[in-house]
Design an enzyme around this catalytic site. Structure first.
Site, PDB file in Angstrom:
ATOM      1  N   GLY A   1     -31.511 -11.399  43.910  1.00 51.47           N
ATOM      2  CA  GLY A   1     -30.687 -10.626  44.700  1.00 51.47           C
ATOM      3  C   GLY A   1     -31.286  -9.264  44.434  1.00 51.47           C
TER       4      GLY A   1
ATOM      5  N   ASP B   1     -35.566  -7.394  44.191  1.00 48.83           N
ATOM      6  CA  ASP B   1     -35.558  -8.784  43.790  1.00 48.83           C
ATOM      7  C   ASP B   1     -36.723  -9.211  43.085  1.00 48.83           C
ATOM      8  OD1 ASP B   1     -37.277  -9.032  45.841  1.00 48.83           O
ATOM      9  OD2 ASP B   1     -36.055 -10.204  47.055  1.00 48.83           O
TER      10      ASP B   1
ATOM     11  N   ASP C   1     -23.531  -8.594  44.520  1.00 50.92           N
ATOM     12  CA  ASP C   1     -22.562  -9.087  45.703  1.00 50.92           C
ATOM     13  C   ASP C   1     -22.118  -7.762  46.054  1.00 50.92           C
ATOM     14  OD1 ASP C   1     -20.689 -11.358  46.693  1.00 50.92           O
ATOM     15  OD2 ASP C   1     -19.636  -9.518  45.892  1.00 50.92           O
TER      16      ASP C   1
ATOM     17  N   THR D   1     -31.553 -15.792  41.323  1.00 50.70           N
ATOM     18  CA  THR D   1     -32.496 -14.685  40.515  1.00 50.70           C
ATOM     19  C   THR D   1     -33.001 -13.740  41.619  1.00 50.70           C
ATOM     20  OG1 THR D   1     -34.519 -16.330  40.614  1.00 50.70           O
ATOM     21  CG2 THR D   1     -33.057 -16.287  38.438  1.00 50.70           C
TER      22      THR D   1
ATOM     23  N   ASP E   1     -11.926 -12.031  45.232  1.00 48.40           N
ATOM     24  CA  ASP E   1     -13.021 -11.550  46.023  1.00 48.40           C
ATOM     25  C   ASP E   1     -13.324  -9.948  46.174  1.00 48.40           C
ATOM     26  OD1 ASP E   1     -15.351 -11.328  47.947  1.00 48.40           O
ATOM     27  OD2 ASP E   1     -14.906 -13.416  48.703  1.00 48.40           O
ATOM     28  N   SER E   2     -13.471  -9.423  47.495  1.00 50.82           N
ATOM     29  CA  SER E   2     -13.859  -8.108  47.225  1.00 50.82           C
ATOM     30  C   SER E   2     -12.493  -7.292  47.308  1.00 50.82           C
ATOM     31  CB  SER E   2     -14.415  -7.707  48.734  1.00 50.82           C
ATOM     32  OG  SER E   2     -15.902  -8.296  48.608  1.00 50.82           O
TER      33      SER E   2
ATOM     34  N   TYR F   1     -30.970  -9.984  38.967  1.00 55.58           N
ATOM     35  CA  TYR F   1     -29.637 -10.085  39.516  1.00 55.58           C
ATOM     36  C   TYR F   1     -29.226 -10.751  40.732  1.00 55.58           C
ATOM     37  CZ  TYR F   1     -30.259  -5.609  36.488  1.00 55.58           C
ATOM     38  OH  TYR F   1     -30.336  -5.014  35.277  1.00 55.58           O
TER      39      TYR F   1
END
Length: 325
Positions: A110, A128, A136, A108, A234-235, A133
């Protein structure tokens, strides 16, 4: 007692690999070459992004170091350490600032902060303290707003999603929700299609957008591809032909898709069949070229090979996104 006359399974062919490629085995395949060694240690490298001068920035997630690589000399310098826990991505703003996504406690805390290339003048973009959120990755549009991925959830607990932040950074609009560990994100050259990887359910989302950039077109949210194996997509990034390059975390490879979501090629890390350099996380093009840089590490092999950047040529030149426009 075993009957030696019975038909017996044996480790031959693809089954000898630590990470077998089955469904994509007929794709055009190339093996990447070493480009730059970032560290002898096993670092969770991520977040490749180039500034307007062609300098490469990247980070390591767990120690929080922000690195800069000069492509001409291949010199690696540590610029600063993230002020937030577990940074996961870097995107360069048109004004030169680095926007850094961070995962916080992975639950919680990010967010996103902006800073200079030296880590000075910190500005909270997504705090944050005021949200839940776990951010990423992100991608700017041409207006200076951006989309980001919420990395929360599990395979059976889809808490993540994708959101859009207006150029004034004051309004956050949900695009899709209820997905599991939204990870990589890329925007097509015409900004009509948003690509999102969903790691723990091994899915690729293709989201067709209307002109406002936040409304999904009728029947526009589709899943054109289901990945296989551990751990997952992933990315990602695009080239100027709108091909999508997706790093496969835990598999030591990058899969390439055309603009309709069909797989058309793959890039392998050397030694992957022996369980080496499996943690491929992020592909990115050197600006103005078709040379693709891929970051990975050898943590799963006791960090024997350290943390590396590898390189190949892609299908087309990389797309020069917001920071170059």
């Amino acid at each position: 007692m075993a009957n030696q006359k019975l038909p017996t399974l044996k480790y031959t062919g693809k089954s000898e690999s630590a990470v077998p490629i089955v469904s994509e085995s007929e794709l055009q395949t190339v093996t990447a070459e070493p480009w730059v060694k970032i560290s002898d240690k096993g670092l969770q490298l991520e977040g490749l992004n180039f500034n307007r001068e062609g300098q490469l920035f990247l980070l390591d997630v767990f120690e929080g170091n922000i690195f800069k690589v000069n492509p001409a000399t291949k010199e690696v310098t540590t610029k600063f350490q993230s002020v937030k826990d577990n940074p996961a991505a870097i995107k360069v703003h048109k004004d030169g600032r680095l926007f850094i996504c961070y995962l916080g406690d992975f639950k919680t805390t990010g967010g996103i902060f902006a800073t200079t290339e030296k880590g000075e003048q910190i500005e909270e973009i997504i705090s944050d303290l005021n949200t839940e959120y776990c951010i990423d990755d992100m991608v700017f549009d041409s207006k200076g707003g951006f989309y980001f991925t919420d990395f929360r959830g599990y395979s059976t607990q889809p808490l993540g999603g994708v959101y859009y932040v207006d150029p004034d950074f004051k309004t956050v609009t949900p695009i899709i929700q209820n997905i599991s560990v939204a990870n990589g994100i890329a925007l097509s050259t015409d900004e009509k299609v948003l690509w999102v990887t969903e790691t723990t359910t091994n899915r690729l989302h293709r989201i067709a957008l209307e002109n406002d950039g936040v409304t999904i077109a009728p029947f526009g949210a589709t899943i054109p591809y289901y990945f296989t194996g551990h751990e997952g997509p992933d990315s990602c990034c695009i080239d100027s032909d709108d091909n999508l390059y997706v790093a496969m975390y835990g598999q030591g490879r990058v899969l390439v898709f055309n603009k309709r979501g069909y797989p058309i090629g793959q890039i392998l890390m050397p030694g992957r069949d022996d369980g080496k350099m499996l943690r491929t996380t992020h592909p990115q093009f050197i600006p103005g070229t078709n040379q693709l840089i891929i970051c990975t590490n050898d943590i799963e092999n006791h960090s024997e090979g350290g943390s590396m950047l590898y390189t190949v040529n892609g299908f087309a030149k990389g797309y020069e996104s917001y920071q170059f426009q």
